[in-house]
Design a protein around this motif. Structure first.
Motif, PDB file in Angstrom:
ATOM      1  N   PRO A 171       0.832  -1.204   0.000  1.00  0.00           N
ATOM      2  CA  PRO A 171       0.000   0.000   0.000  1.00  0.00           C
ATOM      3  C   PRO A 171       0.869   1.258   0.000  1.00  0.00           C
ATOM      4  CG  PRO A 171      -0.156  -1.152   2.114  1.00  0.00           C
ATOM      5  CD  PRO A 171       0.653  -2.017   1.219  1.00  0.00           C
ATOM      6  N   ARG A 172       0.377   2.276  -0.693  1.00  0.00           N
ATOM      7  CA  ARG A 172       1.118   3.527  -0.758  1.00  0.00           C
ATOM      8  C   ARG A 172       0.248   4.631  -0.173  1.00  0.00           C
ATOM      9  NH1 ARG A 172       4.657   6.541  -5.203  1.00  0.00           N
ATOM     10  NH2 ARG A 172       4.349   8.587  -4.310  1.00  0.00           N
ATOM     11  N   VAL A 173       0.784   5.354   0.792  1.00  0.00           N
ATOM     12  CA  VAL A 173       0.023   6.430   1.435  1.00  0.00           C
ATOM     13  C   VAL A 173       0.769   7.745   1.280  1.00  0.00           C
ATOM     14  CG1 VAL A 173      -1.123   7.199   3.546  1.00  0.00           C
ATOM     15  CG2 VAL A 173      -0.853   4.760   3.119  1.00  0.00           C
ATOM     16  N   ASP A 174       0.091   8.706   0.676  1.00  0.00           N
ATOM     17  CA  ASP A 174       0.680  10.036   0.509  1.00  0.00           C
ATOM     18  C   ASP A 174      -0.048  11.055   1.374  1.00  0.00           C
ATOM     19  OD1 ASP A 174       2.685  10.069  -1.895  1.00  0.00           O
ATOM     20  OD2 ASP A 174       1.030   8.748  -2.507  1.00  0.00           O
ATOM     21  N   TYR A 175       0.710  11.965   1.919  1.00  0.00           N
ATOM     22  CA  TYR A 175       0.129  13.043   2.725  1.00  0.00           C
ATOM     23  C   TYR A 175       0.374  14.373   2.024  1.00  0.00           C
ATOM     24  CZ  TYR A 175      -0.195   9.507   6.314  1.00  0.00           C
ATOM     25  OH  TYR A 175      -0.505   8.370   7.003  1.00  0.00           O
ATOM     26  N   SER A 176      -0.648  15.215   2.028  1.00  0.00           N
ATOM     27  CA  SER A 176      -0.495  16.534   1.402  1.00  0.00           C
ATOM     28  C   SER A 176      -1.303  17.551   2.206  1.00  0.00           C
ATOM     29  CB  SER A 176      -0.988  16.488  -0.042  1.00  0.00           C
ATOM     30  OG  SER A 176      -2.331  16.059  -0.077  1.00  0.00           O
ATOM     31  N   LEU A 177      -1.044  18.819   1.970  1.00  0.00           N
ATOM     32  CA  LEU A 177      -1.822  19.859   2.635  1.00  0.00           C
ATOM     33  C   LEU A 177      -3.143  20.054   1.898  1.00  0.00           C
ATOM     34  CD1 LEU A 177       0.799  22.669   3.469  1.00  0.00           C
ATOM     35  CD2 LEU A 177      -0.024  20.811   4.924  1.00  0.00           C
ATOM     36  N   THR A 178      -4.200  20.275   2.650  1.00  0.00           N
ATOM     37  CA  THR A 178      -5.471  20.697   2.055  1.00  0.00           C
ATOM     38  C   THR A 178      -5.368  22.195   1.751  1.00  0.00           C
ATOM     39  OG1 THR A 178      -6.333  21.281   4.219  1.00  0.00           O
ATOM     40  CG2 THR A 178      -6.732  19.021   3.481  1.00  0.00           C
ATOM     41  N   ASP A 179      -6.411  22.760   1.154  1.00  0.00           N
ATOM     42  CA  ASP A 179      -6.404  24.204   0.920  1.00  0.00           C
ATOM     43  C   ASP A 179      -6.246  24.959   2.242  1.00  0.00           C
ATOM     44  OD1 ASP A 179      -6.733  23.758  -1.744  1.00  0.00           O
ATOM     45  OD2 ASP A 179      -8.880  24.234  -1.801  1.00  0.00           O
ATOM     46  N   ARG A 180      -6.965  24.480   3.248  1.00  0.00           N
ATOM     47  CA  ARG A 180      -6.865  25.135   4.557  1.00  0.00           C
ATOM     48  C   ARG A 180      -5.452  24.985   5.121  1.00  0.00           C
ATOM     49  NH1 ARG A 180     -10.922  22.796   8.737  1.00  0.00           N
ATOM     50  NH2 ARG A 180     -12.471  24.254   7.925  1.00  0.00           N
ATOM     51  N   GLY A 181      -4.855  23.815   4.889  1.00  0.00           N
ATOM     52  CA  GLY A 181      -3.483  23.585   5.342  1.00  0.00           C
ATOM     53  C   GLY A 181      -2.501  24.524   4.667  1.00  0.00           C
ATOM     54  N   HIS A 182      -2.721  24.779   3.365  1.00  0.00           N
ATOM     55  CA  HIS A 182      -1.841  25.721   2.651  1.00  0.00           C
ATOM     56  C   HIS A 182      -2.010  27.142   3.198  1.00  0.00           C
ATOM     57  CE1 HIS A 182       0.241  23.406  -0.409  1.00  0.00           C
ATOM     58  NE2 HIS A 182      -0.867  22.723  -0.649  1.00  0.00           N
ATOM     59  N   GLU A 183      -3.260  27.471   3.537  1.00  0.00           N
ATOM     60  CA  GLU A 183      -3.524  28.791   4.128  1.00  0.00           C
ATOM     61  C   GLU A 183      -2.738  28.944   5.438  1.00  0.00           C
ATOM     62  OE1 GLU A 183      -8.027  29.471   3.560  1.00  0.00           O
ATOM     63  OE2 GLU A 183      -7.460  30.628   5.349  1.00  0.00           O
ATOM     64  N   LEU A 184      -2.806  27.893   6.249  1.00  0.00           N
ATOM     65  CA  LEU A 184      -2.075  27.913   7.510  1.00  0.00           C
ATOM     66  C   LEU A 184      -0.564  27.990   7.261  1.00  0.00           C
ATOM     67  CD1 LEU A 184      -1.651  27.543  10.555  1.00  0.00           C
ATOM     68  CD2 LEU A 184      -1.871  25.076  10.203  1.00  0.00           C
ATOM     69  N   ALA A 185      -0.085  27.198   6.305  1.00  0.00           N
ATOM     70  CA  ALA A 185       1.349  27.180   6.003  1.00  0.00           C
ATOM     71  C   ALA A 185       1.844  28.569   5.611  1.00  0.00           C
ATOM     72  CB  ALA A 185       1.640  26.172   4.892  1.00  0.00           C
TER      73      ALA A 185
END
Lengths: 112, 112
Positions: free
Chosen positions: B77-91
């Motif tokens: 299994p391959r699991v990728d993590y990314s920022l959501t739009d809200r996460g990008h706003e926070l970043a």
């Protein structure tokens, strides 16, 4: 990316990041943004902070050159805490983050 | 001042502030700013984070709607993590703070 490497465990920036993003560190710096405050004002203003945690947080921020402690030799003694120039610089970066959290916290917690 | 009151112990903004300024929360969000990453890449990239802390941090950030978890039903299994739009706003609010810390950490620790 930052000049220093916050991803490296031994980097000074990791230590400082821990101080300035600590639960109480953020709140103390934000509280001091507009005005200097006395010990009791900080204690009452930041709900839930214990005497011990306030003392420890202020000591760390003072050692980091972010907070200035001004003790007046009056009776009773009066101690005021304020941000140094460096502390104000940091606050300018912390405030937009805290404002964003304030605006979005309801949605974030509500959406869980 | 923020719309919500971060100084009130029971306020949602205090909970969210704790999440986004947690030691590992900040580093995970910053790490995901430019690209999505797999579990092992996060684990190796953020020196010193334990498997347990990485799992817990990702769960919290996912529940807050800041990080998206994409699991591919491949073998393995391959699991990728990314920022959501809200996460990008926070970043966008976290990065200037982390950069400032990176630039100033040497002086801060050196001046102690």
């Amino acid at each position: 990316m930052p000049a220093a490497n916050v991803f490296a465990a031994g980097c000074a920036s990791r230590v400082v990041l821990d101080h300035v993003t600590s639960k109480w560190g953020v709140l103390v710096i934000v509280a001091l943004t507009e005005t200097s405050l006395r010990w009791g004002e900080l204690r009452r203003g930041i709900e839930g902070i214990s005497e011990k945690m306030l003392a420890q947080t202020l000591r760390t921020l003072e050692a980091d050159g972010l907070v200035h402690r001004d003790a007046q030799p009056t009776i009773p003694p009066r101690v005021d805490y304020s941000l140094t120039d460096r502390g104000h610089e940091l606050a300018a970066h912390l405030l937009p983050l805290v404002r964003w959290v304030g605006v979005n916290a309801g949605d974030i917690v509500g959406g869980r």
